[in-house]
Design a protein around this motif. Structure first.
Motif, mmCIF file in Angstrom:
data_model
loop_
_atom_site.group_PDB
_atom_site.id
_atom_site.type_symbol
_atom_site.label_atom_id
_atom_site.label_comp_id
_atom_site.label_asym_id
_atom_site.label_seq_id
_atom_site.Cartn_x
_atom_site.Cartn_y
_atom_site.Cartn_z
ATOM 1 N N ALA A 210 0.831 -1.203 0.000
ATOM 2 C CA ALA A 210 0.000 0.000 0.000
ATOM 3 C C ALA A 210 0.870 1.260 0.000
ATOM 4 C CB ALA A 210 -0.931 -0.003 1.209
ATOM 5 N N GLN A 211 1.968 1.250 0.771
ATOM 6 C CA GLN A 211 2.886 2.403 0.783
ATOM 7 C C GLN A 211 3.527 2.590 -0.590
ATOM 8 O OE1 GLN A 211 5.198 1.050 4.283
ATOM 9 N NE2 GLN A 211 4.888 3.106 5.125
ATOM 10 N N GLY B 284 2.295 1.580 -3.410
ATOM 11 C CA GLY B 284 1.241 2.015 -4.320
ATOM 12 C C GLY B 284 0.995 3.505 -4.216
ATOM 13 N N LEU B 285 1.034 4.043 -3.002
ATOM 14 C CA LEU B 285 0.856 5.484 -2.817
ATOM 15 C C LEU B 285 1.988 6.267 -3.464
ATOM 16 C CD1 LEU B 285 -0.413 5.593 0.884
ATOM 17 C CD2 LEU B 285 -1.685 6.298 -1.149
ATOM 18 N N LEU B 286 3.233 5.784 -3.297
ATOM 19 C CA LEU B 286 4.376 6.463 -3.903
ATOM 20 C C LEU B 286 4.271 6.463 -5.422
ATOM 21 C CD1 LEU B 286 7.178 7.795 -3.842
ATOM 22 C CD2 LEU B 286 8.178 5.498 -3.739
ATOM 23 N N SER B 287 3.984 5.306 -6.011
ATOM 24 C CA SER B 287 3.910 5.247 -7.471
ATOM 25 C C SER B 287 2.732 6.048 -8.008
ATOM 26 C CB SER B 287 3.825 3.789 -7.940
ATOM 27 O OG SER B 287 2.658 3.166 -7.457
ATOM 28 N N SER B 288 1.676 6.195 -7.197
ATOM 29 C CA SER B 288 0.517 6.959 -7.651
ATOM 30 C C SER B 288 0.821 8.449 -7.763
ATOM 31 C CB SER B 288 -0.675 6.741 -6.716
ATOM 32 O OG SER B 288 -0.520 7.447 -5.503
ATOM 33 N N VAL B 289 1.819 8.921 -7.001
ATOM 34 C CA VAL B 289 2.195 10.339 -7.072
ATOM 35 C C VAL B 289 2.597 10.709 -8.497
ATOM 36 C CG1 VAL B 289 3.889 12.049 -6.303
ATOM 37 C CG2 VAL B 289 2.867 10.488 -4.652
ATOM 38 N N LEU C 12 -5.535 1.662 -5.443
ATOM 39 C CA LEU C 12 -6.555 0.649 -5.203
ATOM 40 C C LEU C 12 -5.980 -0.758 -5.186
ATOM 41 C CD1 LEU C 12 -9.622 0.070 -4.926
ATOM 42 C CD2 LEU C 12 -9.685 -0.123 -7.428
ATOM 43 N N TYR C 13 -5.180 -1.098 -6.202
ATOM 44 C CA TYR C 13 -4.650 -2.454 -6.274
ATOM 45 C C TYR C 13 -3.603 -2.724 -5.199
ATOM 46 C CZ TYR C 13 -7.049 -3.189 -10.732
ATOM 47 O OH TYR C 13 -7.995 -3.339 -11.704
ATOM 48 N N GLY C 14 -2.785 -1.711 -4.882
ATOM 49 C CA GLY C 14 -1.811 -1.896 -3.811
ATOM 50 C C GLY C 14 -2.487 -2.262 -2.500
ATOM 51 N N PHE C 15 -3.621 -1.636 -2.219
ATOM 52 C CA PHE C 15 -4.377 -1.926 -0.999
ATOM 53 C C PHE C 15 -5.069 -3.292 -1.085
ATOM 54 C CE2 PHE C 15 -8.497 -1.801 1.217
ATOM 55 C CZ PHE C 15 -8.075 -1.585 2.518
ATOM 56 N N ASN D 278 -5.859 -12.592 -7.474
ATOM 57 C CA ASN D 278 -6.916 -12.895 -8.446
ATOM 58 C C ASN D 278 -7.825 -11.705 -8.705
ATOM 59 O OD1 ASN D 278 -6.073 -15.480 -8.964
ATOM 60 N ND2 ASN D 278 -7.375 -16.412 -7.398
ATOM 61 N N MET D 279 -7.926 -10.836 -7.711
ATOM 62 C CA MET D 279 -8.761 -9.650 -7.847
ATOM 63 C C MET D 279 -8.283 -8.770 -9.010
ATOM 64 S SD MET D 279 -8.468 -6.163 -7.208
ATOM 65 C CE MET D 279 -6.937 -6.354 -6.294
ATOM 66 N N ILE D 280 -6.960 -8.665 -9.197
ATOM 67 C CA ILE D 280 -6.426 -7.828 -10.274
ATOM 68 C C ILE D 280 -6.853 -8.378 -11.627
ATOM 69 C CG2 ILE D 280 -4.294 -7.325 -11.531
ATOM 70 C CD1 ILE D 280 -3.021 -6.389 -9.144
ATOM 71 N N PHE D 281 -6.639 -9.669 -11.846
ATOM 72 C CA PHE D 281 -6.915 -10.244 -13.157
ATOM 73 C C PHE D 281 -8.416 -10.225 -13.479
ATOM 74 C CE2 PHE D 281 -2.992 -12.398 -11.626
ATOM 75 C CZ PHE D 281 -2.128 -11.725 -12.472
ATOM 76 N N THR D 282 -9.245 -10.466 -12.466
ATOM 77 C CA THR D 282 -10.686 -10.430 -12.684
ATOM 78 C C THR D 282 -11.155 -9.031 -13.074
ATOM 79 O OG1 THR D 282 -10.991 -12.192 -11.055
ATOM 80 C CG2 THR D 282 -12.932 -10.890 -11.635
ATOM 81 N N SER D 283 -10.701 -8.028 -12.327
ATOM 82 C CA SER D 283 -11.155 -6.660 -12.589
ATOM 83 C C SER D 283 -10.599 -6.121 -13.903
ATOM 84 C CB SER D 283 -10.766 -5.740 -11.431
ATOM 85 O OG SER D 283 -9.360 -5.723 -11.244
#
Length: 434
Positions: free
Chosen positions: A58-59, A61-66, A399-402, A410-415
């Motif tokens: 999650a951390q 993911g937040l950094l890359s989202s910047v 979202l995905y990092g969290f 599996n949540m990533i591939f489904t969505s």
């Protein structure tokens, strides 16, 4: 070849024009390709940096989202600004500051300062694509822009390949540097390419003593006349109003958002998926995921060029087939184990085909952006669409990092498969409209 076929030039003038059109396309395409080396390198070393810095996903993911947020917001304003102050200058400044930001990032230990620097990098990176698209319309008429924009974007796929290989080399050669080598070695490429661009690329036909070309396509010629008429004696923000009043443009804005979710949902997390689920080395995970950007590069080169020939006035038609194919590949990918040889072969094929299909829609997106903006404000239209795409990219990053931490992979591939089908559905609805 008649003067009409030569876009209003004599044969000799057209030969000179075409020579510099090709030169600009090559110079910009390779420059933008190399700029990926200072933009996608962070996600490529996710497993190493997360372990070394002791971060959660999650951390990270937040950094890359910047980067994504800064890049997206920058796109929204820089597309218009580059048309007012000069797209060539924007391209050069973008490359130089991005190199400096990467070098600075590689020597940081504070998450806060890393986020600040990566945000600056994202903003200056956002100056490049709309500026390049603005200049591209000066050299490439409407009936050839699918090929030209597709070629430029196809090299972004190659850029991800170059990024991956340079990072692998850095991790092997500068082993003691760890993840920091991923922000030093890749920076060499855009620095070298911006020098070549300055020396060889020209901004527009007038810079070599030629008048502007004349559109051969009657529909696009009429569209440009309307754009010029609308823009006369209007405010600087008027192009935004024209574009946002265009129903088809708004459809593409939504598609761009979905493409950001899809593309970066795969590119950002698949290397880490290999490492965590199958215990492969970081370098092996990066190399095994290369089929995705290679497929992307070919897809965005071939499909937009085909829309030039068969569907130049409704490029969304390509989204139907591409969305269904991509969704099918992603669903199958989730059930395969790359540690087994034959399954690994199938995985690589699926990644290649999925990349081909996903990025072919993005290639059509940029062909449409220069169509709808014309020579007057292609930068503005490209900026708005890229803003929407990177809002999608930033959304998936957080979202995905969290959700990976809480639910699993599996949540990533489904969505992502679901988003691909949504792109196909939107394309289908667009094709039914008159």
């Amino acid at each position: 070849m008649t003067e009409y076929q030569c876009y209003g030039y004599t044969k000799n003038e057209y030969k000179l024009f075409y020579k510099y059109a090709i030169r600009y396309l090559l110079m910009f395409s390779f420059l933008y390709c190399c700029m990926y080396c200072t933009r996608t390198n962070l996600t490529n070393v996710a497993p190493v940096i997360i372990k070394d810095m002791g971060w959660t996903k999650a951390q990270f993911g937040l950094l890359s989202s910047v980067m994504f947020w800064a890049y997206g917001i920058g796109q929204l304003v820089n597309g218009r600004l580059c048309e007012e102050f000069g797209p060539r200058m924007f391209l050069i400044v973008s490359a130089v500051i991005s190199v400096v930001a990467n070098l600075a990032f590689g020597f940081q230990n504070s998450l806060l300062w890393m986020a600040v620097i990566w945000g600056i990098n994202g903003y200056v990176q956002s100056m490049s694509w709309p500026a390049g698209m603005s200049l591209l319309t000066k050299w490439w008429p409407g009936d050839r822009r699918g090929f030209a924009s597709g070629f430029a974007l196809s090299l972004s796929g190659l850029g991800q390949v170059i990024t991956t290989l340079s990072i692998v080399l850095g991790l092997l050669w500068l082993e003691d540097w760890g993840w920091r080598s991923a922000f030093v070695v890749p920076a060499i490429f855009p620095l070298a390419m911006v020098i070549i661009f300055v020396l060889y690329a020209k901004s527009e036909p007038s810079s070599i003593g030629l008048k502007d070309y004349v559109e051969n396509n009657p529909f696009k010629a009429e569209q440009e006349i309307k754009i010029k008429k609308f823009y006369e004696n209007k405010s600087k923000i008027y192009p935004y109003l024209i574009l946002l009043a265009n129903k088809k443009f708004l459809v593409w804005v939504f598609v761009a958002f979905l493409q950001g979710l899809i593309r970066y949902g795969l590119v950002s997390w698949i290397p880490l998926y290999y490492v965590e689920n199958f215990g492969v080395k970081v370098t092996s995970g990066l190399l095994q995921s290369l089929a995705l950007p290679v497929g992307m590069g070919l897809g965005t080169l071939i499909v937009p060029w085909m829309t030039d020939k068969y569907s130049p006035n409704n490029r969304l038609a390509a989204a139907v087939f591409s969305g269904v194919v991509a969704a099918s590949c992603i669903v199958c990918f989730a059930f395969l184990d790359p540690r087994n040889f034959w399954e690994m072969v199938i995985v690589e094929i699926l990644l290649f085909v999925a990349g081909f299909a996903i990025y072919s829609v993005t290639g059509c997106l940029w062909a449409f952006s220069v169509d709808v903006g014309g020579r007057m404000f292609a930068g503005t239209s490209a900026g708005i669409l890229n803003f929407s795409q990177y809002v999608g990219a930033a959304t998936q990053s957080v979202l995905y990092g969290f959700l990976i931490d809480k639910i699993g992979w599996n949540m990533i591939f489904t969505s992502v498969a679901g988003f691909c089908l949504l792109v196909a559905f939107v394309g289908f609805l667009s094709c039914r409209e008159k």
